[in-house]
Scaffold this motif. Structure first.
Motif, PDB file in Angstrom:
ATOM      1  N   ALA A   1      -4.293  -1.535 -15.468  1.00 14.12           N
ATOM      2  CA  ALA A   1      -3.153  -2.340 -15.912  1.00 14.12           C
ATOM      3  C   ALA A   1      -3.616  -3.628 -16.583  1.00 14.12           C
ATOM      4  CB  ALA A   1      -2.248  -2.650 -14.729  1.00 14.12           C
ATOM      5  N   ASP A   2      -4.680  -4.242 -16.057  1.00 14.41           N
ATOM      6  CA  ASP A   2      -5.189  -5.486 -16.638  1.00 14.41           C
ATOM      7  C   ASP A   2      -5.836  -5.256 -17.993  1.00 14.41           C
ATOM      8  OD1 ASP A   2      -4.320  -6.791 -14.404  1.00 14.41           O
ATOM      9  OD2 ASP A   2      -6.289  -6.885 -13.425  1.00 14.41           O
ATOM     10  N   GLU A   3      -6.577  -4.160 -18.115  1.00 12.42           N
ATOM     11  CA  GLU A   3      -7.344  -3.923 -19.343  1.00 12.42           C
ATOM     12  C   GLU A   3      -6.520  -3.249 -20.440  1.00 12.42           C
ATOM     13  OE1 GLU A   3     -10.813  -1.710 -18.383  1.00 12.42           O
ATOM     14  OE2 GLU A   3     -11.489  -3.116 -16.830  1.00 12.42           O
ATOM     15  N   HIS A   4      -5.577  -2.414 -20.070  1.00 13.01           N
ATOM     16  CA  HIS A   4      -4.862  -1.610 -21.066  1.00 13.01           C
ATOM     17  C   HIS A   4      -3.363  -1.908 -21.119  1.00 13.01           C
ATOM     18  CE1 HIS A   4      -8.402   0.974 -21.701  1.00 13.01           C
ATOM     19  NE2 HIS A   4      -8.608   0.814 -20.403  1.00 13.01           N
ATOM     20  N   ASN A   5      -2.886  -2.758 -20.237  1.00 18.37           N
ATOM     21  CA  ASN A   5      -1.466  -3.108 -20.222  1.00 18.37           C
ATOM     22  C   ASN A   5      -0.598  -1.845 -20.251  1.00 18.37           C
ATOM     23  OD1 ASN A   5       0.720  -4.851 -20.148  1.00 18.37           O
ATOM     24  ND2 ASN A   5       0.822  -5.070 -22.383  1.00 18.37           N
ATOM     25  N   ALA A   6      -0.915  -0.922 -19.358  1.00 20.69           N
ATOM     26  CA  ALA A   6      -0.240   0.379 -19.357  1.00 20.69           C
ATOM     27  C   ALA A   6       0.495   0.595 -18.043  1.00 20.69           C
ATOM     28  CB  ALA A   6      -1.260   1.487 -19.591  1.00 20.69           C
ATOM     29  N   LEU A   7       1.208  -0.415 -17.596  1.00 21.89           N
ATOM     30  CA  LEU A   7       1.881  -0.314 -16.304  1.00 21.89           C
ATOM     31  C   LEU A   7       2.904   0.813 -16.292  1.00 21.89           C
ATOM     32  CD1 LEU A   7       1.998  -1.564 -13.520  1.00 21.89           C
ATOM     33  CD2 LEU A   7       3.774  -3.123 -14.332  1.00 21.89           C
ATOM     34  N   GLY A   8       3.579   1.044 -17.416  1.00 23.43           N
ATOM     35  CA  GLY A   8       4.575   2.106 -17.479  1.00 23.43           C
ATOM     36  C   GLY A   8       3.982   3.477 -17.233  1.00 23.43           C
ATOM     37  N   GLU A   9       2.784   3.744 -17.802  1.00 26.55           N
ATOM     38  CA  GLU A   9       2.132   5.028 -17.594  1.00 26.55           C
ATOM     39  C   GLU A   9       1.566   5.161 -16.185  1.00 26.55           C
ATOM     40  OE1 GLU A   9       1.652   2.999 -20.026  1.00 26.55           O
ATOM     41  OE2 GLU A   9       1.844   4.044 -21.956  1.00 26.55           O
ATOM     42  N   LEU A  10       1.232   4.028 -15.568  1.00 26.44           N
ATOM     43  CA  LEU A  10       0.575   4.058 -14.267  1.00 26.44           C
ATOM     44  C   LEU A  10       1.554   4.058 -13.102  1.00 26.44           C
ATOM     45  CD1 LEU A  10      -2.323   1.518 -14.927  1.00 26.44           C
ATOM     46  CD2 LEU A  10      -2.374   4.000 -15.092  1.00 26.44           C
ATOM     47  N   LEU A  11       2.765   3.608 -13.334  1.00 22.01           N
ATOM     48  CA  LEU A  11       3.728   3.493 -12.238  1.00 22.01           C
ATOM     49  C   LEU A  11       4.006   4.834 -11.550  1.00 22.01           C
ATOM     50  CD1 LEU A  11       5.331   1.327 -10.796  1.00 22.01           C
ATOM     51  CD2 LEU A  11       7.270   1.809 -12.320  1.00 22.01           C
ATOM     52  N   PRO A  12       4.225   5.937 -12.275  1.00 21.59           N
ATOM     53  CA  PRO A  12       4.428   7.218 -11.573  1.00 21.59           C
ATOM     54  C   PRO A  12       3.226   7.637 -10.732  1.00 21.59           C
ATOM     55  CG  PRO A  12       5.135   7.378 -13.862  1.00 21.59           C
ATOM     56  CD  PRO A  12       4.399   6.078 -13.729  1.00 21.59           C
ATOM     57  N   ILE A  13       2.017   7.356 -11.224  1.00 24.86           N
ATOM     58  CA  ILE A  13       0.818   7.699 -10.460  1.00 24.86           C
ATOM     59  C   ILE A  13       0.738   6.848  -9.196  1.00 24.86           C
ATOM     60  CG2 ILE A  13      -1.708   7.751 -10.502  1.00 24.86           C
ATOM     61  CD1 ILE A  13      -1.537   8.224 -13.512  1.00 24.86           C
ATOM     62  N   ALA A  14       1.027   5.549  -9.325  1.00 27.34           N
ATOM     63  CA  ALA A  14       0.959   4.657  -8.170  1.00 27.34           C
ATOM     64  C   ALA A  14       1.976   5.057  -7.105  1.00 27.34           C
ATOM     65  CB  ALA A  14       1.192   3.216  -8.615  1.00 27.34           C
ATOM     66  N   ILE A  15       3.222   5.328  -7.525  1.00 25.93           N
ATOM     67  CA  ILE A  15       4.263   5.701  -6.569  1.00 25.93           C
ATOM     68  C   ILE A  15       3.937   7.051  -5.928  1.00 25.93           C
ATOM     69  CG2 ILE A  15       6.693   6.311  -6.314  1.00 25.93           C
ATOM     70  CD1 ILE A  15       7.318   4.312  -8.537  1.00 25.93           C
ATOM     71  N   GLY A  16       3.545   8.018  -6.743  1.00 23.24           N
ATOM     72  CA  GLY A  16       3.212   9.334  -6.212  1.00 23.24           C
ATOM     73  C   GLY A  16       2.038   9.282  -5.256  1.00 23.24           C
ATOM     74  N   GLY A  17       0.998   8.513  -5.620  1.00 20.66           N
ATOM     75  CA  GLY A  17      -0.163   8.392  -4.741  1.00 20.66           C
ATOM     76  C   GLY A  17       0.185   7.763  -3.411  1.00 20.66           C
ATOM     77  N   LEU A  18       1.039   6.734  -3.457  1.00 20.12           N
ATOM     78  CA  LEU A  18       1.445   6.080  -2.216  1.00 20.12           C
ATOM     79  C   LEU A  18       2.231   7.029  -1.322  1.00 20.12           C
ATOM     80  CD1 LEU A  18       0.971   3.207  -1.172  1.00 20.12           C
ATOM     81  CD2 LEU A  18       3.280   2.626  -1.938  1.00 20.12           C
ATOM     82  N   LEU A  19       3.122   7.809  -1.910  1.00 17.89           N
ATOM     83  CA  LEU A  19       3.898   8.774  -1.131  1.00 17.89           C
ATOM     84  C   LEU A  19       2.986   9.834  -0.506  1.00 17.89           C
ATOM     85  CD1 LEU A  19       7.012   9.342  -3.439  1.00 17.89           C
ATOM     86  CD2 LEU A  19       6.945   8.102  -1.270  1.00 17.89           C
ATOM     87  N   ILE A  20       1.966  10.257  -1.255  1.00 17.56           N
ATOM     88  CA  ILE A  20       1.039  11.263  -0.729  1.00 17.56           C
ATOM     89  C   ILE A  20       0.294  10.732   0.485  1.00 17.56           C
ATOM     90  CG2 ILE A  20      -1.111  12.497  -1.227  1.00 17.56           C
ATOM     91  CD1 ILE A  20      -0.086  12.843  -4.108  1.00 17.56           C
ATOM     92  N   VAL A  21      -0.237   9.510   0.375  1.00 17.65           N
ATOM     93  CA  VAL A  21      -1.012   8.942   1.476  1.00 17.65           C
ATOM     94  C   VAL A  21      -0.124   8.665   2.683  1.00 17.65           C
ATOM     95  CG1 VAL A  21      -2.443   6.996   2.199  1.00 17.65           C
ATOM     96  CG2 VAL A  21      -2.733   7.973  -0.073  1.00 17.65           C
ATOM     97  N   PHE A  22       1.073   8.134   2.464  1.00 15.21           N
ATOM     98  CA  PHE A  22       1.998   7.893   3.576  1.00 15.21           C
ATOM     99  C   PHE A  22       2.341   9.204   4.286  1.00 15.21           C
ATOM    100  CE2 PHE A  22       4.006   3.744   1.769  1.00 15.21           C
ATOM    101  CZ  PHE A  22       2.818   3.077   2.046  1.00 15.21           C
ATOM    102  N   ALA A  23       2.620  10.242   3.503  1.00 13.50           N
ATOM    103  CA  ALA A  23       2.945  11.539   4.100  1.00 13.50           C
ATOM    104  C   ALA A  23       1.748  12.128   4.836  1.00 13.50           C
ATOM    105  CB  ALA A  23       3.425  12.499   3.014  1.00 13.50           C
ATOM    106  N   ALA A  24       0.536  11.930   4.268  1.00 17.80           N
ATOM    107  CA  ALA A  24      -0.679  12.439   4.920  1.00 17.80           C
ATOM    108  C   ALA A  24      -0.853  11.812   6.299  1.00 17.80           C
ATOM    109  CB  ALA A  24      -1.897  12.155   4.040  1.00 17.80           C
ATOM    110  N   TRP A  25      -0.588  10.513   6.387  1.00 21.39           N
ATOM    111  CA  TRP A  25      -0.678   9.843   7.692  1.00 21.39           C
ATOM    112  C   TRP A  25       0.373  10.399   8.654  1.00 21.39           C
ATOM    113  CZ3 TRP A  25       3.170   7.103  10.152  1.00 21.39           C
ATOM    114  CH2 TRP A  25       2.794   6.472  11.339  1.00 21.39           C
ATOM    115  N   TRP A  26       1.589  10.509   8.202  1.00 21.40           N
ATOM    116  CA  TRP A  26       2.686  10.959   9.069  1.00 21.40           C
ATOM    117  C   TRP A  26       2.430  12.366   9.595  1.00 21.40           C
ATOM    118  CZ3 TRP A  26       7.651   8.240   9.339  1.00 21.40           C
ATOM    119  CH2 TRP A  26       8.579   8.873  10.166  1.00 21.40           C
TER     120      TRP A  26
END
Length: 415
Positions: A250-275
């Motif tokens: 995000a800092d180098e490429h200013n691509a927050l829009g492209e990265l947001l789905p990956i960030a949200i999906g990754g967080l959901l995966i890890v949270f579900a993995a813990w649960w």
């Protein structure tokens, strides 16, 4: 005569008794399996954190290999190095559950093992980039010879009999396997996968052979806690790695829009993995070596896939901003395949023992299949996998709640 001092008043509490000094060296005798309130020690927690350093290094190199288009060789190197890390960790954890006497020598030898994994971590990049396994072998040797020293202490304290034989079998087996791993250094590169396969099978056979006549007094609750804590640490490392990747991109490429789905999906995966991992208490299932060995060995896939999820998220981020030389399909598979493997392995190892009925049994296998299908969603693959993982948790909780309601209704009707 000198008058005796007055007795202490009720308002003056009696000072606590001083603890009895403990000898710095004590016999390494077996601890009781029914010992109450057995929990992980500070030394064990420190041990885990240091081992995660090596896992992080392996994950970084896996990212570089996959992003550069060398997925096959990268996965093979990752599997080999992760096996060394995981097996040394598991051997120590199982030994500590049975023989941890927490004396000075035990602590020193454990710290030597920590030094060994740091040496191994220092050699990870050379193993991936130059196929040079010398430092990896040396770090593994330090850990394993320290483990031999622990088993020899246990054999000495056992005196004569089956327990001494068991400890000596462990020490001898570990020594012979360490000699066998020299094949990674002296044999041609094309033979190394076969060396790894043969030596991994021999390593896994050592505990089975050593304990065929005498079983170590490992503590079921303590073992379950140790594996659970390491799972948490690995999942935490996955979040940390993914966060750094998203931030730098995000800092180098200013691509927050492209990265947001990956960030949200990754967080959901890890949270579900813990649960999903902690939704059921597993220590009650660990009743014998046959059950516990299968459960412990299977954690190679749980720990490895959990760590690989973080590496996959980094690859997905690099592909999204154009830094990775791989297709979107490959980047998506780097996340979805380890996620599916994690879900399926957790189900096989312990979740299925607590599921009632076909519906509950099919939740995790079906979720693993759906996650694999998300691979073909393009740039939405990670988010899709995250939604499936989160939905799996919701469905599992709902089915469990319905089952509990039915049981309450039956109990009320019976009463």
């Amino acid at each position: 005569m000198t008058p005796s001092p007055p007795p202490p008043s009720a308002a003056e509490p009696t000072p606590p008794a001083r603890p009895t000094p403990r000898s710095p060296l004590r016999p390494m005798t077996a601890r009781g399996r029914d010992e109450a309130h057995r929990v992980a020690s500070p030394l064990e927690l420190f041990f885990d954190l240091c081992f995660v350093v090596a896992i992080a290094q392996a994950g970084v190199q896996l990212v570089h290999a996959v992003a550069a288009g060398h997925s096959g060789q990268g996965i093979l190197n990752y599997a080999m190095i992760f096996f060394a890390i995981w097996w040394a960790w598991m051997n120590f954890s199982w030994f500590a559950s049975a023989y941890d006497n927490d004396d000075a020598l035990y602590r020193i030898v454990t710290l030597v093992q920590i030094a060994g994994v740091l040496v191994l971590a220092a050699g990870v990049s050379k193993a991936f980039e130059e196929h040079d396994f010398l430092l990896v072998w040396l770090g593994y040797a330090i850990m394993r010879f320290a483990m031999i020293a622990q088993w020899l202490r246990a054999a000495r304290a056992a005196g004569r009999g089956a327990e001494r034989t068991m400890a000596l079998r462990y020490a001898g087996g570990v020594f012979l396997c360490q000699i066998g791993w020299l094949g990674l250094l002296v044999l041609p590169e094309h033979a190394r996968p076969w060396v790894f396969l043969v030596m991994a099978l021999l390593e896994l056979s050592v505990p089975v052979y050593a304990e065929k006549d005498f079983t170590t007094s490992w503590h079921p609750h303590h073992i379950a806690e140790r594996f659970g804590l390491f799972t948490i640490i690995v999942l935490g490392e996955t979040i940390a790695a993914a966060t750094v990747a998203v931030k730098s991109a995000a800092d180098e490429h200013n691509a927050l829009g492209e990265l947001l789905p990956i960030a949200i999906g990754g967080l959901l995966i890890v949270f579900a993995a813990w649960w999903i991992y902690f939704v059921v208490p597993i220590h009650g299932h660990l009743r014998s070596n046959r059950e516990s060995f299968l459960w412990g060995y299977g954690h190679y896939l749980i720990f490895g896939s959990a760590a690989a999820i973080g590496a996959g998220l980094e690859v997905a981020v690099e592909e999204a901003v154009g830094k990775a030389h791989v297709s979107t399909l490959t980047a998506s598979a780097a996340v979805t395949l380890p996620t599916a493997l994690y879900l399926l392995t957790v189900w096989v190892l312990h979740s299925r023992y607590f599921k009632v009925g076909i519906a509950q049994q099919l939740v995790l296998p079906t979720a693993a299949l759906l996650v694999i299908m998300c691979t073909f969603l393009g740039e939405w693959a990670v988010l899709g996998a995250g939604i499936v993982a989160a939905g799996t948790v919701v469905i599992g909780v709902t089915l469990t709640a319905r089952m509990a309601t039915r049981e309450q209704g039956r109990a009320a009707t019976t009463a």
